[in-house]
Design a protein around this motif. Structure first.
Motif, PDB file in Angstrom:
ATOM      1  N   MET A  63       9.083  46.354  89.731  1.00 58.66           N
ATOM      2  CA  MET A  63       9.587  46.558  88.979  1.00 58.66           C
ATOM      3  C   MET A  63      11.287  46.341  89.804  1.00 58.66           C
ATOM      4  N   ALA A  64      10.937  45.725  90.960  1.00 59.42           N
ATOM      5  CA  ALA A  64      12.054  44.795  91.342  1.00 59.42           C
ATOM      6  C   ALA A  64      12.814  43.456  89.862  1.00 59.42           C
ATOM      7  N   ALA A  65      11.830  43.562  89.206  1.00 56.90           N
ATOM      8  CA  ALA A  65      12.050  42.089  88.426  1.00 56.90           C
ATOM      9  C   ALA A  65      12.528  43.211  87.311  1.00 56.90           C
ATOM     10  N   ALA A  66      12.406  44.396  86.601  1.00 58.15           N
ATOM     11  CA  ALA A  66      12.763  45.313  85.824  1.00 58.15           C
ATOM     12  C   ALA A  66      14.307  45.395  86.149  1.00 58.15           C
ATOM     13  N   GLY A  67      14.245  45.575  87.871  1.00 62.23           N
ATOM     14  CA  GLY A  67      15.413  46.099  87.383  1.00 62.23           C
ATOM     15  C   GLY A  67      16.850  44.692  88.132  1.00 62.23           C
ATOM     16  N   LEU A  68      15.773  43.712  87.976  1.00 60.06           N
ATOM     17  CA  LEU A  68      17.055  42.656  88.193  1.00 60.06           C
ATOM     18  C   LEU A  68      17.656  41.942  87.025  1.00 60.06           C
ATOM     19  N   VAL A  69      16.310  42.180  86.115  1.00 59.81           N
ATOM     20  CA  VAL A  69      16.961  42.278  84.302  1.00 59.81           C
ATOM     21  C   VAL A  69      17.351  43.281  83.822  1.00 59.81           C
ATOM     22  N   GLN A  70      17.516  44.356  83.943  1.00 56.50           N
ATOM     23  CA  GLN A  70      18.950  45.594  83.953  1.00 56.50           C
ATOM     24  C   GLN A  70      20.115  45.015  84.551  1.00 56.50           C
ATOM     25  N   LEU A  71      20.239  44.432  86.207  1.00 57.51           N
ATOM     26  CA  LEU A  71      21.912  44.365  86.642  1.00 57.51           C
ATOM     27  C   LEU A  71      22.018  42.913  85.733  1.00 57.51           C
ATOM     28  N   LEU A  72      21.844  42.456  84.994  1.00 64.76           N
ATOM     29  CA  LEU A  72      21.918  40.631  84.588  1.00 64.76           C
ATOM     30  C   LEU A  72      21.704  41.252  83.076  1.00 64.76           C
ATOM     31  N   GLY A  73      22.084  42.519  82.679  1.00 65.60           N
ATOM     32  CA  GLY A  73      22.936  43.973  81.894  1.00 65.60           C
ATOM     33  C   GLY A  73      21.328  43.193  80.420  1.00 65.60           C
ATOM     34  N   GLY A  74      20.382  42.953  80.659  1.00 67.44           N
ATOM     35  CA  GLY A  74      18.924  42.774  79.900  1.00 67.44           C
ATOM     36  C   GLY A  74      18.735  43.815  78.926  1.00 67.44           C
ATOM     37  N   SER A  75      18.070  44.142  78.198  1.00 67.49           N
ATOM     38  CA  SER A  75      17.403  44.631  77.107  1.00 67.49           C
ATOM     39  C   SER A  75      16.781  45.776  77.575  1.00 67.49           C
ATOM     40  N   ALA A  76      15.983  46.697  77.248  1.00 66.62           N
ATOM     41  CA  ALA A  76      14.901  47.706  77.853  1.00 66.62           C
ATOM     42  C   ALA A  76      13.341  46.969  78.077  1.00 66.62           C
ATOM     43  N   GLN A  77      13.386  46.065  76.146  1.00 65.26           N
ATOM     44  CA  GLN A  77      12.584  45.569  76.240  1.00 65.26           C
ATOM     45  C   GLN A  77      12.210  44.377  77.032  1.00 65.26           C
ATOM     46  N   GLN A  78      13.186  43.803  77.311  1.00 68.53           N
ATOM     47  CA  GLN A  78      13.183  42.220  79.074  1.00 68.53           C
ATOM     48  C   GLN A  78      13.005  42.744  79.665  1.00 68.53           C
ATOM     49  N   CYS A  79      13.311  44.100  80.553  1.00 70.44           N
ATOM     50  CA  CYS A  79      13.094  44.755  81.261  1.00 70.44           C
ATOM     51  C   CYS A  79      11.386  45.304  82.055  1.00 70.44           C
ATOM     52  N   VAL A  80      11.275  45.180  80.430  1.00 70.68           N
ATOM     53  CA  VAL A  80       9.450  45.874  80.753  1.00 70.68           C
ATOM     54  C   VAL A  80       8.662  44.436  80.444  1.00 70.68           C
ATOM     55  N   ASP A  81       9.017  43.546  79.972  1.00 74.99           N
ATOM     56  CA  ASP A  81       8.422  42.020  80.040  1.00 74.99           C
ATOM     57  C   ASP A  81       8.968  41.667  81.295  1.00 74.99           C
ATOM     58  N   ALA A  82       9.547  41.911  82.054  1.00 74.72           N
ATOM     59  CA  ALA A  82       9.723  40.811  83.122  1.00 74.72           C
ATOM     60  C   ALA A  82       8.864  41.436  83.987  1.00 74.72           C
ATOM     61  N   ALA A  83       8.700  42.852  83.825  1.00 78.00           N
ATOM     62  CA  ALA A  83       7.424  43.727  84.633  1.00 78.00           C
ATOM     63  C   ALA A  83       6.206  43.125  84.823  1.00 78.00           C
ATOM     64  N   SER A  84       5.754  42.892  83.887  1.00 74.14           N
ATOM     65  CA  SER A  84       4.455  42.548  83.158  1.00 74.14           C
ATOM     66  C   SER A  84       4.057  41.232  83.420  1.00 74.14           C
ATOM     67  N   MET A  85       5.267  40.965  83.427  1.00 77.70           N
ATOM     68  CA  MET A  85       4.922  39.508  84.043  1.00 77.70           C
ATOM     69  C   MET A  85       4.416  39.061  85.389  1.00 77.70           C
ATOM     70  N   ALA A  86       5.028  40.046  86.270  1.00 84.09           N
ATOM     71  CA  ALA A  86       5.081  39.870  87.519  1.00 84.09           C
ATOM     72  C   ALA A  86       4.124  40.958  88.008  1.00 84.09           C
ATOM     73  N   LEU A  87       3.771  41.565  87.413  1.00 80.66           N
ATOM     74  CA  LEU A  87       1.442  42.448  87.989  1.00 80.66           C
ATOM     75  C   LEU A  87       1.279  41.241  87.170  1.00 80.66           C
ATOM     76  N   GLN A  88       1.284  40.238  86.150  1.00 81.44           N
ATOM     77  CA  GLN A  88       0.368  39.596  85.867  1.00 81.44           C
ATOM     78  C   GLN A  88       0.102  38.647  87.365  1.00 81.44           C
ATOM     79  N   ASN A  89       0.873  38.231  87.213  1.00 75.82           N
ATOM     80  CA  ASN A  89       0.736  36.560  88.855  1.00 75.82           C
ATOM     81  C   ASN A  89       0.329  37.454  89.898  1.00 75.82           C
ATOM     82  N   ILE A  90       0.374  39.235  89.863  1.00 74.60           N
ATOM     83  CA  ILE A  90       0.161  38.964  91.343  1.00 74.60           C
ATOM     84  C   ILE A  90      -1.256  39.973  91.791  1.00 74.60           C
ATOM     85  N   LEU A  91      -1.735  40.406  90.433  1.00 78.37           N
ATOM     86  CA  LEU A  91      -3.887  41.043  89.925  1.00 78.37           C
ATOM     87  C   LEU A  91      -4.188  40.304  90.924  1.00 78.37           C
ATOM     88  N   GLY A  92      -4.706  41.854  92.284  1.00 76.72           N
ATOM     89  CA  GLY A  92      -6.133  41.098  93.168  1.00 76.72           C
ATOM     90  C   GLY A  92      -5.478  40.929  94.676  1.00 76.72           C
TER      91      GLY A  92
END
Length: 529
Positions: free
Chosen positions: A412-441
């Motif tokens: 969620m924070a990754a998506a929020g940061l992308v929004q803060l920097l003016g990124g697109s909705a797609q970039q927010c979603v992608d950031a969230a996916s990458m962050a969650l992939q890194n933290i599984l388990g």
């Protein structure tokens, strides 16, 4: 009843509360509040039973389930400063509350089996569960299976000497009398009946008296909602999955925060400006909590003393590796210290992970000079990602490990940061996916039954992960696995984790010799106090 869409303010950002755990303190309080409403007389005795194999058997005291539940019985809100004294206050009022560990077949690790007795000899038995982030569900009342989440006005009409045909006739008459209702469920159990009517507003006294006068009606109970956003039938939201949302974004050239406004406005049947203002109030409270933590906190029943100030001190002395992340560390630590000292925080998405979102987003915004409205937009974007996590897995570490708490907050924070920097909705979603992939388990193994260690470190790690993934998404890195699929994987991984690694205190750091020593020391300190 159709499952209601998740709400940013019900399921994700909130509640505003005190205490170390939203699954324990805030959820227990909400359950206690509903229990209080189950009887009309003064509370006399309440018995709470936890399953020996569930998480609450080992953690209910250390995580504050007892003070939260009793606070709810006393009618306190989750942010009430009397919570820490709720057990003593109940005793002064003559309410006997006992917590017992019993071997029974609970289906959920956070199960409360409750018997409540009033001075008028009313007896009610119910089963309720805490499902993460302060969300709850009452599943059974006096042998009747129900679905009560605290997001409707509930009218419970108990009948005796009745069969299914007569029950249906009574229900039809009651529905005609009420007129405007959302859902009505009819249940029978050994010549007894229950009609459960859900409405978006409280029924008038005149209607209640008419229903109570019906033949075979033996009792009527009204329950007031405990969640901030009321649900309703035909609750239509503009999109129900990530693909639909991104299509709406593309067609309307919308950013993620605007999609969040659109969604929550429809979900709560409230104006978009009200959604924005409500989130702004939450952001202001988060900033206030961080400032309070930086000044230092004190509380006896905890492991860690105040440490947030150390980062600021060492920054001034040039003793740290420079960078924006030092502020994030200090802010996350500050928020966690306020939580552990029973100060007011926002569970976002949980109390155990409450440092990640505000510490990371407000920390970065402070260092880069963004306005409070920019932070509100970032928090809305984060909340929108949280809605999809709530729908796929929920936020209970007892079910999915810490990956659905600190891990979810990181995405969620990754998506929020992308929004803060003016990124697109797609970039927010992608950031969230990458962050969650890194933290599984990521497991949940609290030391000495306190939500402090390794929770603080995991919150800080989640913040670092969020910053890295936000930058990766903004730079155009390939997330490879779409967020929708990542969320499915996260849910599957969480359910594969052994119970010992899901907030039970039975594995990982929880069972180390040092953890046991700290637990015993805290116990002795409490007994002396």
């Amino acid at each position: 009843m159709l499952k209601q869409p998740a709400s940013i303010f019900n399921d994700v950002i909130g509640p505003i509360m005190r205490g170390p755990s939203s699954s324990h303190v805030a959820a227990a309080l909400r359950i206690g509040n509903l229990v209080k409403q189950m009887v009309k007389g003064k509370l006399k005795e309440v018995i709470v039973e936890f399953d020996t194999k569930g998480s609450l058997a080992t953690t209910y005291h250390g995580h504050g389930s007892d003070i939260g539940f009793v606070g709810g019985l006393l009618g306190f809100g989750p942010e009430d400063d009397r919570l820490t004294d709720s057990l003593k206050l109940a005793e002064k009022q003559g309410i006997v509350v006992s917590f017992k560990i019993v071997d029974y077949p609970a289906k959920h690790p956070n199960t409360y089996r409750i018997t409540v007795i009033s001075n008028d000899n009313e007896i009610k038995r119910l089963t309720a569960i805490s499902i993460g982030g302060g969300m709850i569900e009452v599943q059974e009342i006096d042998g009747f299976e129900v679905e009560i989440s605290g997001d409707f006005y509930e009218t419970l009409i108990f009948l005796n000497k009745i069969d299914e045909d007569i029950l249906k006739q009574k229900a039809d008459a009651i529905k005609a009398l009420i007129g405007d209702f959302d859902f009505c469920n009819c249940l029978t159990n050994r010549q007894r009946g229950l009609i459960n009517v859900k409405t978006s507003c409280q029924l008038p006294d005149k209607v209640i008296k008419q229903i109570e006068s019906f033949e075979q009606v033996e009792n009527l109970i009204q329950l007031i909602p405990v969640l901030p956003i009321i649900s309703r039938k035909n609750c239509n939201v503009p999109f129900r999955n990530i693909g639909e949302m991104l299509q709406v974004a593309l067609e309307g050239n919308l950013q993620l925060w605007e999609l969040a406004l659109m969604y929550e406005s429809a979900r709560g049947n409230i104006p978009k400006q009200e959604v924005f203002d409500k989130m702004k109030e939450i952001v202001i409270l988060m900033k206030s909590s961080i400032e309070a933590g930086l000044k230092g906190t004190s509380y006896e029943d905890r492991i860690l003393g105040p440490q947030a100030w150390m980062i600021e001190k060492c920054k001034k002395e040039n003793k740290l590796i420079p960078g924006i992340f030092n502020t994030v560390i200090a802010y996350i630590t500050s928020m966690m210290e306020v939580k552990s000292s029973m100060g007011v925080i926002v569970a976002a998405p949980t109390a155990g992970s409450c440092g990640v979102l505000p510490g990371t987003i407000i920390g970065v915004a402070t260092e880069m000079g963004f306005s409070i409205d920019d932070v509100v937009k970032a928090m809305l974007a984060a909340g929108m990602i949280g809605v999809f996590i709530a729908e796929k897995s929920g936020f209970a570490a007892e079910v999915g490990g810490c990956q659905v708490e600190c891990g979810a907050a990181s995405g969620m924070a990754a998506a929020g940061l992308v929004q803060l920097l003016g990124g697109s909705a797609q970039q927010c979603v992608d950031a969230a996916s990458m962050a969650l992939q890194n933290i599984l388990g990521l497991i949940c193994d609290p030391v000495a039954e306190r939500v402090e260690v390794p929770c603080l470190g995991k919150n800080i790690m989640a913040g670092a992960n969020a910053i890295a993934c936000a930058n990766m998404a903004l730079a155009g890195y390939d997330k490879v696995i779409p967020l929708e699929e990542t969320l499915v994987a996260m849910d599957e991984v969480g359910r594969m984790l052994p119970p010992e690694l899901r907030c039970t205190g039975l594995g990982g750091l929880s069972t180390t010799e040092t953890s046991k020593k700290i637990y015993n020391a805290l116990k002795k300190r409490a007994e002396k106090g």
